[in-house]
Motif scaffolding. Structure first.
Motif, PDB file in Angstrom:
ATOM      1  N   LEU A  27       0.827  -1.200   0.000  1.00  0.00           N
ATOM      2  CA  LEU A  27       0.000   0.000   0.000  1.00  0.00           C
ATOM      3  C   LEU A  27       0.870   1.262   0.000  1.00  0.00           C
ATOM      4  O   LEU A  27       0.551   2.227  -0.696  1.00  0.00           O
ATOM      5  CB  LEU A  27      -0.959   0.012   1.182  1.00  0.00           C
ATOM      6  N   GLU A  30       1.933   1.731  -3.542  1.00  0.00           N
ATOM      7  CA  GLU A  30       0.833   2.178  -4.393  1.00  0.00           C
ATOM      8  C   GLU A  30       0.584   3.678  -4.253  1.00  0.00           C
ATOM      9  O   GLU A  30       0.228   4.345  -5.218  1.00  0.00           O
ATOM     10  CB  GLU A  30      -0.456   1.428  -4.050  1.00  0.00           C
ATOM     11  N   HIS A  31       0.763   4.188  -3.045  1.00  0.00           N
ATOM     12  CA  HIS A  31       0.468   5.602  -2.776  1.00  0.00           C
ATOM     13  C   HIS A  31       1.726   6.475  -2.703  1.00  0.00           C
ATOM     14  O   HIS A  31       1.629   7.662  -2.431  1.00  0.00           O
ATOM     15  CB  HIS A  31      -0.362   5.732  -1.497  1.00  0.00           C
ATOM     16  N   TYR A  43      -2.250   3.994   8.474  1.00  0.00           N
ATOM     17  CA  TYR A  43      -2.607   2.726   7.854  1.00  0.00           C
ATOM     18  C   TYR A  43      -2.014   1.560   8.641  1.00  0.00           C
ATOM     19  O   TYR A  43      -2.667   0.546   8.836  1.00  0.00           O
ATOM     20  CB  TYR A  43      -2.144   2.683   6.398  1.00  0.00           C
ATOM     21  N   LEU A  62      -5.340  -6.016   2.250  1.00  0.00           N
ATOM     22  CA  LEU A  62      -5.048  -5.001   1.240  1.00  0.00           C
ATOM     23  C   LEU A  62      -6.331  -4.280   0.821  1.00  0.00           C
ATOM     24  O   LEU A  62      -6.358  -3.047   0.706  1.00  0.00           O
ATOM     25  CB  LEU A  62      -4.368  -5.639   0.030  1.00  0.00           C
ATOM     26  N   ARG A  66      -7.064  -0.314   1.240  1.00  0.00           N
ATOM     27  CA  ARG A  66      -7.472   0.567   0.144  1.00  0.00           C
ATOM     28  C   ARG A  66      -8.771   1.291   0.492  1.00  0.00           C
ATOM     29  O   ARG A  66      -8.925   2.475   0.213  1.00  0.00           O
ATOM     30  CB  ARG A  66      -7.622  -0.237  -1.129  1.00  0.00           C
TER      31      ARG A  66
END
Length: 78
Positions: A27, A30-31, A43, A62, A66
């Motif tokens: 994650l 991804e960010h 998170y 996951l 999200r």
């Protein structure tokens, strides 16, 4: 930012930590968050709490992460 602390008495074993680390890293990637950024730490806390509450499947963690990110982003734009 306060340090991460377990919110329950459910122990985390090395294999649990490995699972959590993989999901957390994915994650963050991804960010494009650094692992010590405020969003990543929020998170991380959510992830540990979800795991200790029984969500131990990596894909489910996951997906929960999200969803958590989307809900926080939606609140910050209102």
């Amino acid at each position: 930012m306060r340090p991460l602390q377990a919110s329950s008495d459910v122990p985390l074993f090395p294999e649990d930590l490995d699972t959590l680390q993989r999901v957390f890293d994915r994650l963050c990637n991804e960010h494009r968050w650094s692992r010590d950024s405020a969003p990543a730490q929020r998170y991380g806390r959510m992830l540990i709490e979800a795991y200790q509450a029984g969500t131990t499947n990596e894909l489910h963690l996951l997906m929960a992460g999200r969803s958590f990110v989307r809900s926080r982003e939606a609140r910050s734009t209102v």
